[in-house]
Design a protein around this motif. Structure first.
Motif, PDB file in Angstrom:
ATOM      1  N   HIS A 111       7.771   2.574   1.451  1.00 55.35           N
ATOM      2  CA  HIS A 111       7.004   3.568   1.487  1.00 55.35           C
ATOM      3  C   HIS A 111       7.672   4.591   2.347  1.00 55.35           C
ATOM      4  CE1 HIS A 111       3.706   1.287  -0.248  1.00 55.35           C
ATOM      5  NE2 HIS A 111       3.964   0.366   0.479  1.00 55.35           N
ATOM      6  N   ASP A 112       8.195   5.675   1.683  1.00 56.74           N
ATOM      7  CA  ASP A 112       8.861   6.994   2.560  1.00 56.74           C
ATOM      8  C   ASP A 112       8.333   8.166   2.655  1.00 56.74           C
ATOM      9  OD1 ASP A 112       8.768   7.456  -0.235  1.00 56.74           O
ATOM     10  OD2 ASP A 112      11.075   7.915  -0.364  1.00 56.74           O
ATOM     11  N   GLN A 113       6.867   8.369   2.080  1.00 54.38           N
ATOM     12  CA  GLN A 113       6.078   9.503   2.446  1.00 54.38           C
ATOM     13  C   GLN A 113       4.815   8.809   3.363  1.00 54.38           C
ATOM     14  OE1 GLN A 113       5.653  11.781  -1.040  1.00 54.38           O
ATOM     15  NE2 GLN A 113       7.853  12.124  -1.359  1.00 54.38           N
ATOM     16  N   PHE A 114       4.377  10.097   3.834  1.00 51.19           N
ATOM     17  CA  PHE A 114       3.058   9.983   4.531  1.00 51.19           C
ATOM     18  C   PHE A 114       1.967  10.266   3.470  1.00 51.19           C
ATOM     19  CE2 PHE A 114      -0.449  12.542   6.504  1.00 51.19           C
ATOM     20  CZ  PHE A 114      -0.972  11.258   7.386  1.00 51.19           C
ATOM     21  N   THR A 115       1.191   9.076   3.260  1.00 48.48           N
ATOM     22  CA  THR A 115       0.047   9.420   2.201  1.00 48.48           C
ATOM     23  C   THR A 115      -1.136   8.879   2.703  1.00 48.48           C
ATOM     24  OG1 THR A 115       0.329   7.207   1.399  1.00 48.48           O
ATOM     25  CG2 THR A 115       1.655   9.207   0.384  1.00 48.48           C
ATOM     26  N   VAL A 116      -2.421   9.497   2.274  1.00 43.59           N
ATOM     27  CA  VAL A 116      -3.576   9.006   2.753  1.00 43.59           C
ATOM     28  C   VAL A 116      -4.474   9.024   1.448  1.00 43.59           C
ATOM     29  CG1 VAL A 116      -5.866   9.620   3.964  1.00 43.59           C
ATOM     30  CG2 VAL A 116      -3.580  10.151   5.037  1.00 43.59           C
ATOM     31  N   GLN A 117      -5.151   7.818   1.226  1.00 42.01           N
ATOM     32  CA  GLN A 117      -5.817   7.857   0.011  1.00 42.01           C
ATOM     33  C   GLN A 117      -7.078   6.736   0.160  1.00 42.01           C
ATOM     34  OE1 GLN A 117      -2.551   5.257  -1.982  1.00 42.01           O
ATOM     35  NE2 GLN A 117      -4.343   4.358  -2.999  1.00 42.01           N
ATOM     36  N   THR A 118      -8.081   7.329  -0.598  1.00 38.85           N
ATOM     37  CA  THR A 118      -9.261   6.433  -0.510  1.00 38.85           C
ATOM     38  C   THR A 118      -9.197   5.202  -1.368  1.00 38.85           C
ATOM     39  OG1 THR A 118     -10.646   8.364  -0.325  1.00 38.85           O
ATOM     40  CG2 THR A 118     -11.775   6.461  -1.159  1.00 38.85           C
ATOM     41  N   ALA A 119      -9.391   3.923  -0.779  1.00 39.23           N
ATOM     42  CA  ALA A 119      -9.149   2.761  -1.341  1.00 39.23           C
ATOM     43  C   ALA A 119     -10.163   2.167  -1.991  1.00 39.23           C
ATOM     44  CB  ALA A 119      -8.817   1.619  -0.401  1.00 39.23           C
ATOM     45  N   ASP A 120      -9.880   1.693  -3.370  1.00 39.50           N
ATOM     46  CA  ASP A 120     -10.878   1.197  -4.145  1.00 39.50           C
ATOM     47  C   ASP A 120     -10.793  -0.410  -3.800  1.00 39.50           C
ATOM     48  OD1 ASP A 120      -8.851   0.274  -5.830  1.00 39.50           O
ATOM     49  OD2 ASP A 120      -9.070   1.720  -7.186  1.00 39.50           O
ATOM     50  N   THR A 121     -11.653  -1.131  -4.522  1.00 40.27           N
ATOM     51  CA  THR A 121     -11.676  -2.651  -4.410  1.00 40.27           C
ATOM     52  C   THR A 121     -10.502  -3.108  -4.772  1.00 40.27           C
ATOM     53  OG1 THR A 121     -14.123  -2.531  -4.787  1.00 40.27           O
ATOM     54  CG2 THR A 121     -13.133  -4.688  -4.912  1.00 40.27           C
ATOM     55  N   GLY A 122      -9.924  -2.586  -5.813  1.00 37.78           N
ATOM     56  CA  GLY A 122      -8.531  -3.137  -6.655  1.00 37.78           C
ATOM     57  C   GLY A 122      -7.492  -2.966  -5.321  1.00 37.78           C
ATOM     58  N   LEU A 123      -7.535  -1.897  -5.054  1.00 38.80           N
ATOM     59  CA  LEU A 123      -6.313  -1.982  -4.008  1.00 38.80           C
ATOM     60  C   LEU A 123      -6.482  -2.582  -2.739  1.00 38.80           C
ATOM     61  CD1 LEU A 123      -3.554  -0.325  -3.039  1.00 38.80           C
ATOM     62  CD2 LEU A 123      -5.270   1.518  -2.025  1.00 38.80           C
ATOM     63  N   LEU A 124      -7.789  -2.773  -2.142  1.00 43.20           N
ATOM     64  CA  LEU A 124      -7.927  -3.570  -1.077  1.00 43.20           C
ATOM     65  C   LEU A 124      -7.808  -4.969  -1.293  1.00 43.20           C
ATOM     66  CD1 LEU A 124     -11.311  -1.918   0.148  1.00 43.20           C
ATOM     67  CD2 LEU A 124      -9.079  -1.579   0.975  1.00 43.20           C
ATOM     68  N   MET A 125      -7.954  -5.494  -2.646  1.00 35.97           N
ATOM     69  CA  MET A 125      -7.600  -6.883  -2.818  1.00 35.97           C
ATOM     70  C   MET A 125      -5.983  -6.945  -2.983  1.00 35.97           C
ATOM     71  SD  MET A 125     -10.730  -8.106  -5.440  1.00 35.97           S
ATOM     72  CE  MET A 125     -10.282  -9.539  -5.622  1.00 35.97           C
ATOM     73  N   GLU A 126      -5.506  -6.225  -3.729  1.00 35.08           N
ATOM     74  CA  GLU A 126      -3.774  -6.262  -3.952  1.00 35.08           C
ATOM     75  C   GLU A 126      -3.371  -6.396  -2.610  1.00 35.08           C
ATOM     76  OE1 GLU A 126      -0.587  -3.093  -5.412  1.00 35.08           O
ATOM     77  OE2 GLU A 126      -2.470  -3.136  -6.378  1.00 35.08           O
ATOM     78  N   LEU A 127      -3.830  -5.400  -1.751  1.00 34.64           N
ATOM     79  CA  LEU A 127      -2.995  -5.198  -0.278  1.00 34.64           C
ATOM     80  C   LEU A 127      -3.369  -6.537   0.687  1.00 34.64           C
ATOM     81  CD1 LEU A 127      -3.188  -1.534   0.349  1.00 34.64           C
ATOM     82  CD2 LEU A 127      -1.102  -2.739  -0.396  1.00 34.64           C
ATOM     83  N   ASP A 128      -4.499  -7.295   0.136  1.00 34.76           N
ATOM     84  CA  ASP A 128      -5.238  -8.109   0.946  1.00 34.76           C
ATOM     85  C   ASP A 128      -5.615  -7.793   2.477  1.00 34.76           C
ATOM     86  OD1 ASP A 128      -5.962 -10.884   1.348  1.00 34.76           O
ATOM     87  OD2 ASP A 128      -4.080 -11.652   2.406  1.00 34.76           O
ATOM     88  N   VAL A 129      -6.073  -6.657   2.446  1.00 35.75           N
ATOM     89  CA  VAL A 129      -6.636  -6.035   3.540  1.00 35.75           C
ATOM     90  C   VAL A 129      -7.817  -6.741   4.294  1.00 35.75           C
ATOM     91  CG1 VAL A 129      -7.924  -3.999   4.412  1.00 35.75           C
ATOM     92  CG2 VAL A 129      -6.167  -3.580   2.626  1.00 35.75           C
ATOM     93  N   ALA A 130      -8.458  -7.673   3.842  1.00 38.03           N
ATOM     94  CA  ALA A 130      -9.470  -8.495   4.497  1.00 38.03           C
ATOM     95  C   ALA A 130      -8.512  -9.409   5.366  1.00 38.03           C
ATOM     96  CB  ALA A 130     -10.174  -9.508   3.446  1.00 38.03           C
ATOM     97  N   ASN A 131      -7.290  -9.796   5.201  1.00 38.72           N
ATOM     98  CA  ASN A 131      -6.665 -10.618   6.211  1.00 38.72           C
ATOM     99  C   ASN A 131      -5.623  -9.719   7.183  1.00 38.72           C
ATOM    100  OD1 ASN A 131      -7.597 -13.200   5.364  1.00 38.72           O
ATOM    101  ND2 ASN A 131      -6.711 -12.759   3.435  1.00 38.72           N
ATOM    102  N   TRP A 132      -5.735  -8.810   7.121  1.00 42.04           N
ATOM    103  CA  TRP A 132      -4.775  -7.738   7.961  1.00 42.04           C
ATOM    104  C   TRP A 132      -5.680  -7.914   9.718  1.00 42.04           C
ATOM    105  CZ3 TRP A 132      -3.663  -2.248   5.695  1.00 42.04           C
ATOM    106  CH2 TRP A 132      -3.016  -2.515   4.630  1.00 42.04           C
ATOM    107  N   PRO A 133      -4.583  -7.879  10.395  1.00 43.75           N
ATOM    108  CA  PRO A 133      -5.239  -7.822  11.912  1.00 43.75           C
ATOM    109  C   PRO A 133      -5.786  -6.411  12.180  1.00 43.75           C
ATOM    110  CG  PRO A 133      -2.735  -7.482  11.843  1.00 43.75           C
ATOM    111  CD  PRO A 133      -3.335  -8.027  10.436  1.00 43.75           C
TER     112      PRO A 133
END
Length: 91
Positions: A1-23
């Protein structure tokens, strides 16, 4: 990731990134972060993905000078070496 970005996450992205298991991390009780106090020229020493679960953060990238609000539900990409001013608007 080489650019600063802000995006509203949808359920698919949260699951793909496994955000539930992030610290989790908070500004509450951290002497380096206080509401409405701007931290100037914060440089990211490494690339990072963040997901905001509460509060509001204003980030002003040095290269654009344009304020970006980060709100709960946003996924933020911080590239290595990214320099910006940060203000916690709400914890």
């Amino acid at each position: 990731h080489d650019q600063f970005t802000v995006q509203t996450a949808d359920t698919g992205l949260l699951m793909e990134l496994d955000v539930a298991n992030w610290p989790t991390w908070t500004t509450a009780g951290n002497d380096r972060w206080h509401e409405h106090v701007t931290r100037k020229d914060k440089e990211m020493p490494y690339g990072e993905l963040s997901y905001l679960i509460s509060g509001v953060l204003e980030i002003v990238p040095r290269d654009t000078g344009v304020a970006v609000l980060v709100k709960p539900g946003d996924v933020v990409t911080f590239p290595e070496g990214f320099v910006s001013d940060w203000t916690v608007l709400e914890e």
